[in-house]
Each structure stands twice: as C-alpha cells, then as structure tokens.
Design a protein around this motif. Structure first.
Motif, mmCIF file in Angstrom:
data_model
loop_
_atom_site.group_PDB
_atom_site.id
_atom_site.type_symbol
_atom_site.label_atom_id
_atom_site.label_comp_id
_atom_site.label_asym_id
_atom_site.label_seq_id
_atom_site.Cartn_x
_atom_site.Cartn_y
_atom_site.Cartn_z
ATOM 1 N N TYR A 124 1.549 -8.712 0.428
ATOM 2 C CA TYR A 124 1.273 -7.716 1.460
ATOM 3 C C TYR A 124 1.014 -8.411 2.790
ATOM 4 C CZ TYR A 124 0.497 -4.475 -2.446
ATOM 5 O OH TYR A 124 0.639 -3.709 -3.573
ATOM 6 N N SER A 129 -2.259 5.848 6.579
ATOM 7 C CA SER A 129 -1.026 5.820 5.780
ATOM 8 C C SER A 129 -0.371 4.444 5.754
ATOM 9 C CB SER A 129 -0.024 6.847 6.314
ATOM 10 O OG SER A 129 0.341 6.541 7.653
ATOM 11 N N ASP A 130 -0.831 3.541 6.620
ATOM 12 C CA ASP A 130 -0.265 2.189 6.679
ATOM 13 C C ASP A 130 -1.172 1.151 6.015
ATOM 14 O OD1 ASP A 130 2.064 2.904 8.278
ATOM 15 O OD2 ASP A 130 0.643 3.207 9.922
ATOM 16 N N LEU A 131 -2.241 1.598 5.367
ATOM 17 C CA LEU A 131 -3.219 0.684 4.795
ATOM 18 C C LEU A 131 -3.204 0.715 3.273
ATOM 19 C CD1 LEU A 131 -6.216 1.440 7.182
ATOM 20 C CD2 LEU A 131 -4.852 -0.661 7.125
ATOM 21 N N GLN A 132 -3.183 -0.462 2.683
ATOM 22 C CA GLN A 132 -3.266 -0.606 1.235
ATOM 23 C C GLN A 132 -4.702 -0.840 0.783
ATOM 24 O OE1 GLN A 132 -0.879 -0.350 -1.047
ATOM 25 N NE2 GLN A 132 -2.096 -0.985 -2.823
ATOM 26 N N HIS A 182 3.908 -2.516 8.138
ATOM 27 C CA HIS A 182 4.289 -1.658 7.016
ATOM 28 C C HIS A 182 5.793 -1.389 7.041
ATOM 29 C CE1 HIS A 182 3.622 2.472 4.812
ATOM 30 N NE2 HIS A 182 4.311 1.619 4.097
ATOM 31 N N LYS A 232 -9.845 1.907 -2.080
ATOM 32 C CA LYS A 232 -9.016 1.515 -0.940
ATOM 33 C C LYS A 232 -9.825 0.927 0.209
ATOM 34 C CE LYS A 232 -5.618 3.437 2.304
ATOM 35 N NZ LYS A 232 -4.763 4.598 2.626
ATOM 36 N N LYS A 249 1.305 -0.456 11.662
ATOM 37 C CA LYS A 249 2.480 0.381 11.371
ATOM 38 C C LYS A 249 3.753 -0.455 11.327
ATOM 39 C CE LYS A 249 2.623 4.543 12.958
ATOM 40 N NZ LYS A 249 2.762 5.262 11.655
ATOM 41 N N LYS A 293 5.527 -2.873 2.709
ATOM 42 C CA LYS A 293 4.232 -2.913 2.042
ATOM 43 C C LYS A 293 3.134 -2.517 3.034
ATOM 44 C CE LYS A 293 5.573 -4.597 -1.969
ATOM 45 N NZ LYS A 293 5.420 -3.832 -3.227
ATOM 46 N N ARG A 294 2.190 -1.722 2.568
ATOM 47 C CA ARG A 294 1.076 -1.340 3.433
ATOM 48 C C ARG A 294 0.202 -2.557 3.740
ATOM 49 N NH1 ARG A 294 1.701 2.893 -0.176
ATOM 50 N NH2 ARG A 294 2.231 4.889 0.809
#
Length: 240
Positions: A80, A191-194, A134, A35, A131, A139-140
């Motif tokens: 994304y 939590s907002d990152l892909q 997302h 990640k 945020k 999608k993150r």
C-alpha cells in the motif's frame, strides 16, 4: 542476545539480529478488525516501534516477518502507499516550526504523487495526495502518525506567541488550527484510506484538534490490545 536499546526501526531490529518480542499477532488483528485507531502510551513505551512495524507490513516486506506469528496469518502481503508523519525529534516551541515540518512532508509527497492545481490549503493538498496515491496504485492509502500531540504539548501553557493573519496569537492556538486542518483530512479522504493510526501521550479530550474528524477507535485502554506496546511479565520471563 543483542538487545535493541534505543532502536525504533523494525527493519533494523530484524535485519541486524536483535531480540524482537513478537507482537505481530496483535498487529494482524489490528489491521483486520478496524480502520482508524488512536493509541495513547507514555513516552519510551514502544509506540515508534509499533509504527515502524506497521509501515513494514503495509509496504509488503514479507521477508522481514518470516518466522513471526503474522507469517502464518497473512496470505496476501499487498503493498500500500504509506504516509508516515513523525513529530518526534523536533521542538515546536517557535513560530513557523510546525508549518515547516508539515509542509516538508506534503511537498515531498506531492513530488511523488502530484500537486492539487486548485487548492493551497494544507489539508486539501494532503487529501489530493491521498486520492492520487489511491488512483495510481489501486490501493487505498495508509497513514501512520507518531506523537500526534507533541506540537501542542510543546507550547501548552508556555505563553509563546506567533503571528496569524497579521496578528499576534498564542502559538497553542496556531498549532491547534494547523493540526485540525491536517487531521480533518481523514474525514474528507475516507474513501481513499485503508488504515490510520495516531499515537500520542494525551487523550483527545485534552487536545481539541479533532472537530469534523471521524472519531477513531481509542484502543488505549482496550484489554484486547493492552500488550501491543511494552513488555508483559510473561514476555519478560519467556523471551529474556
């Protein structure tokens, strides 16, 4: 053969028919197995082209990858929200230059995704944008940072100074504080990152801007990704 001398745009290389040494099998492995990454390579070693390739991939530009290795591997081609920060092509040896560059990016993103109504601090504003992206796309976010360390390398040991809170301060320290605030977002917005990739020349230990930051996977010396940038002997002989 058309050689892409000095061309760092994946889109342009593919669309204009330049020679492209296919690294997309490694790109696919990179995005599927982790990640947050850091990759160190010398200048002019293909880092910007890698960032551009990842940007096209995460934007879902499937047609650009037709016939490449990833074309047989990827089945979804999801799009994304991509946030690309490029510290190349600028000099940060004067007070205010780095702040101007960062604010330019953040304000541009805020015009698209919305501005935090409660916070003025740059890191919090960036986190809010991630945020919102997302929430609005489902999608993150993907963050790609090219030459993350250049704003510090431009001023380390120069003695250049600026003004911080009304006091004359070493520009090196001012830049370090700004970058800490910017990169600290990756913990706050986890939590907002892909996917996150930072490229640069120096190791983290040499540029201390990551306190409070989720430590990335440093693949600089990884045998698995050693051919991600640059040209191997096999590629030289087989492609050229």
């Amino acid at each position: 053969m058309k050689y892409p001398i000095g061309i760092q745009s994946f889109d342009q290389i593919i669309e204009d028919g330049y020679v492209y040494v296919d690294k997309t099998d490694l790109v696919y492995k990179l995005v599927k197995e982790g990640k947050i990454y850091f990759l160190s390579r010398p200048r002019r070693f293909g880092k910007s082209l890698l960032i551009s390739t990842l940007k096209s991939y995460f934007q879902g530009k499937k047609d650009l990858f037709k016939g490449l290795a990833i074309d047989k591997l990827e089945t979804e081609w999801a799009e994304y929200p991509v946030f690309h920060i490029d510290f190349n092509g600028g000099y940060f040896d004067k007070d205010g230059e780095l702040q101007k560059r960062i604010m330019g990016y953040v304000e541009t993103w805020e015009s698209q995704w919305g501005k935090d109504p409660f916070n003025e601090e740059i890191g919090m504003r960036f986190a809010y944008v991630l945020k919102q992206a997302h929430a609005k796309t489902g999608k993150r976010a993907v963050v790609l940072i090219d030459e993350y360390d250049k704003p510090l390398l431009d001023v380390i040991d120069t003695g250049n100074k600026g003004v911080l809170n009304g006091e004359e301060t070493k520009l090196e320290d001012i830049h370090r504080g700004m970058l800490k605030a910017l990169y600290g977002v990756f913990k706050l917005a986890d939590s907002d990152l892909q996917f996150v990739l930072l490229t640069g020349v120096t190791k983290f230990s040499q540029v201390s801007v990551f306190s409070g930051f989720n430590q990335p996977d440093d693949i600089s010396m990884s045998g698995k990704y050693e051919a991600l940038c640059g040209i191997t002997k096999y590629e030289l002989l087989s492609v050229f």
